[in-house]
Design a protein around this motif. Structure first.
Motif, PDB file in Angstrom:
ATOM      1  N   TYR A 193       0.831  -1.199   0.000  1.00 26.04           N
ATOM      2  CA  TYR A 193       0.000   0.000   0.000  1.00 26.04           C
ATOM      3  C   TYR A 193       0.864   1.246   0.000  1.00 26.04           C
ATOM      4  O   TYR A 193       1.839   1.335   0.736  1.00 26.04           O
ATOM      5  CB  TYR A 193      -0.911  -0.002   1.228  1.00 26.04           C
ATOM      6  CG  TYR A 193      -2.383  -0.111   0.893  1.00 26.04           C
ATOM      7  CD1 TYR A 193      -2.836  -1.057  -0.017  1.00 26.04           C
ATOM      8  CD2 TYR A 193      -3.326   0.725   1.486  1.00 26.04           C
ATOM      9  CE1 TYR A 193      -4.174  -1.174  -0.318  1.00 26.04           C
ATOM     10  CE2 TYR A 193      -4.677   0.621   1.193  1.00 26.04           C
ATOM     11  CZ  TYR A 193      -5.093  -0.329   0.279  1.00 26.04           C
ATOM     12  OH  TYR A 193      -6.424  -0.442  -0.031  1.00 26.04           O
TER      13      TYR A 193
ATOM     14  N   ASP B 233      -2.847   4.749  -2.371  1.00 26.07           N
ATOM     15  CA  ASP B 233      -3.759   3.641  -2.068  1.00 26.07           C
ATOM     16  C   ASP B 233      -4.593   3.945  -0.828  1.00 26.07           C
ATOM     17  O   ASP B 233      -5.799   3.674  -0.793  1.00 26.07           O
ATOM     18  CB  ASP B 233      -2.976   2.343  -1.852  1.00 26.07           C
ATOM     19  CG  ASP B 233      -2.317   1.855  -3.134  1.00 26.07           C
ATOM     20  OD1 ASP B 233      -2.936   2.020  -4.196  1.00 26.07           O
ATOM     21  OD2 ASP B 233      -1.191   1.332  -3.057  1.00 26.07           O
TER      22      ASP B 233
ATOM     23  N   ASP C 235      -8.704   4.407  -0.665  1.00 29.50           N
ATOM     24  CA  ASP C 235      -9.409   3.344   0.050  1.00 29.50           C
ATOM     25  C   ASP C 235     -10.670   3.911   0.709  1.00 29.50           C
ATOM     26  O   ASP C 235     -10.601   4.742   1.618  1.00 29.50           O
ATOM     27  CB  ASP C 235      -8.491   2.719   1.106  1.00 29.50           C
ATOM     28  CG  ASP C 235      -9.071   1.451   1.698  1.00 29.50           C
ATOM     29  OD1 ASP C 235     -10.158   1.531   2.300  1.00 29.50           O
ATOM     30  OD2 ASP C 235      -8.429   0.391   1.579  1.00 29.50           O
TER      31      ASP C 235
ATOM     32  N   LEU D 126      -1.385   5.676 -10.920  1.00 25.83           N
ATOM     33  CA  LEU D 126      -1.526   6.096  -9.527  1.00 25.83           C
ATOM     34  C   LEU D 126      -1.384   7.607  -9.391  1.00 25.83           C
ATOM     35  O   LEU D 126      -2.146   8.252  -8.665  1.00 25.83           O
ATOM     36  CB  LEU D 126      -0.484   5.389  -8.657  1.00 25.83           C
ATOM     37  CG  LEU D 126      -0.649   3.875  -8.519  1.00 25.83           C
ATOM     38  CD1 LEU D 126       0.496   3.291  -7.693  1.00 25.83           C
ATOM     39  CD2 LEU D 126      -1.978   3.544  -7.858  1.00 25.83           C
TER      40      LEU D 126
END
Length: 361
Positions: free
Chosen positions: A7, A11, A15, A104
């Protein structure tokens, strides 16, 4: 089951359950509270994501568009600087990043842009704060707990505040070098990391000063009084007016130890010391007595109570040494213990200035 081993900061931000937990809406409270115990190497990304989500979810005070965009740019610079692989020495300067990391970074960019749009679309009505005589010297972030459960608020120095429902906390993202200052309207439990810089809680006309300890401050605007209760360590409580006098090098206030409390009356500005409603043992179970006695002098029992609860207890040693009692006080609260002992010794007790005074009739 999610794999948290890899992670990253992005991330955590993406989440859904982590975001809900930061806002106090998650059902996975225990999981996230113990997360860093299982994944200690994720601490930096975890805390940075928590601060980012909290800052994006609450109103700020005196922070304009330029300041918000500056913070956003810093976040994006950090995201771009972090790569999950090492660049080879001969890699061209304009080589594209790997597709996964590009996704990302793009996701983080979209999240930040959406956050900025939401921020400036909100109705920026001014918020009524508790009156304080100590104006903030740097931009502050505000957290308001509109849930029904205490909300965990991490601070820059590692301290944690559990903000009670309908309570408001203002604080700096990064504390100043000389002092750590927060502003409270409502109720909160503070667990303050020990540092050389003092930690100050401004709540109206009352100031609480510590270096590192655990305590509870209750300062709702509608209440007639404000209180500070000490759970561990030592706390100084004084009126804000005392701190304004330059020549007043020694501020007149109260020093509180565990199980002691301060009460500030708003009507007359009176500040008094007492004890908490239900004092807790300050010694460990191994160090605490069993509170089971057989023909034991009450003077000895009173001394054990004094040590076990950390509260000053004043009485005539000689007058109580001749009175003995057989009793099991292990399940009794401190007030119950005192009631039983006073009844057996035909005496009374009163609480004055944070200490217990037991007197024979």
């Amino acid at each position: 089951m999610k794999d948290y081993t890899f992670y990253t900061l992005v991330d955590f931000i993406q989440d859904d359950d982590f975001r809900d937990w930061v806002r106090g809406e998650s059902r996975q409270e225990v999981f996230w509270l113990s997360f860093l115990d299982r994944f200690p190497d994720k601490r930096d990304d975890f805390l940075q994501a928590e601060r980012f989500i909290r800052a994006a979810s609450v109103r700020t005070d005196d922070i304009g568009e330029a300041e918000v965009r500056k913070e956003t740019q810093q976040f994006m610079n950090q995201a771009m600087a972090y790569r999950p692989y090492r660049q080879k020495k001969n890699t061209p300067v304009f080589q594209r990043p790997r597709p996964l990391w590009s996704s990302l970074v793009l996701a983080a960019s979209m999240l930040v842009l959406v956050g900025i749009g939401w921020y400036f679309s909100q109705d920026r009505k001014p918020v009524n704060y508790i009156t304080t005589s100590h104006p903030a010297t740097q931009p502050l972030v505000e957290t308001y707990n509109n849930t029904t459960q205490p909300l965990r608020v991490p601070l820059d120095d590692g301290s944690v505040v559990w903000l009670s429902p309908k309570s408001r906390l203002r604080y700096a993202n990064v504390f100043a070098r000389t002092t750590r200052v927060v502003y409270l309207s409502g109720e909160a439990t503070f667990s303050v990391q020990r540092r050389q810089q003092p930690f100050l809680v401004y709540s109206g006309r009352m100031i609480t000063k510590v270096l590192g300890t655990r305590f509870v401050v209750r300062a709702f605007e509608q209440d007639r009084k404000m209180t500070v209760q000490v759970l561990s360590g030592k706390v100084s409580v004084y009126k804000a007016e005392s701190a304004q006098i330059p020549a007043n090098k020694e501020v007149k206030g109260l020093v509180l130890t565990p199980n002691q409390a301060a009460i500030f009356e708003k009507s007359d500005g009176n500040l008094t010391k007492t004890i908490v409603h239900n004092p807790a043992l300050v010694t460990s179970r191994q160090q605490s007595p069993t509170f089971k006695y057989e023909e034991t002098p009450i003077s000895q029992i009173l001394r054990e109570i004094e040590l076990s609860y950390g509260l000053p207890l004043q009485f005539d040693e000689q007058a109580f040494s001749h009175v003995k009692i057989t009793a099991d006080l292990s399940d009794a609260s401190l007030p119950q213990k005192l009631d039983i002992l006073c009844k057996a010794a035909s005496s009374t007790y009163e609480i004055t200035d944070g200490q217990i005074i037991v007197s024979r009739r």
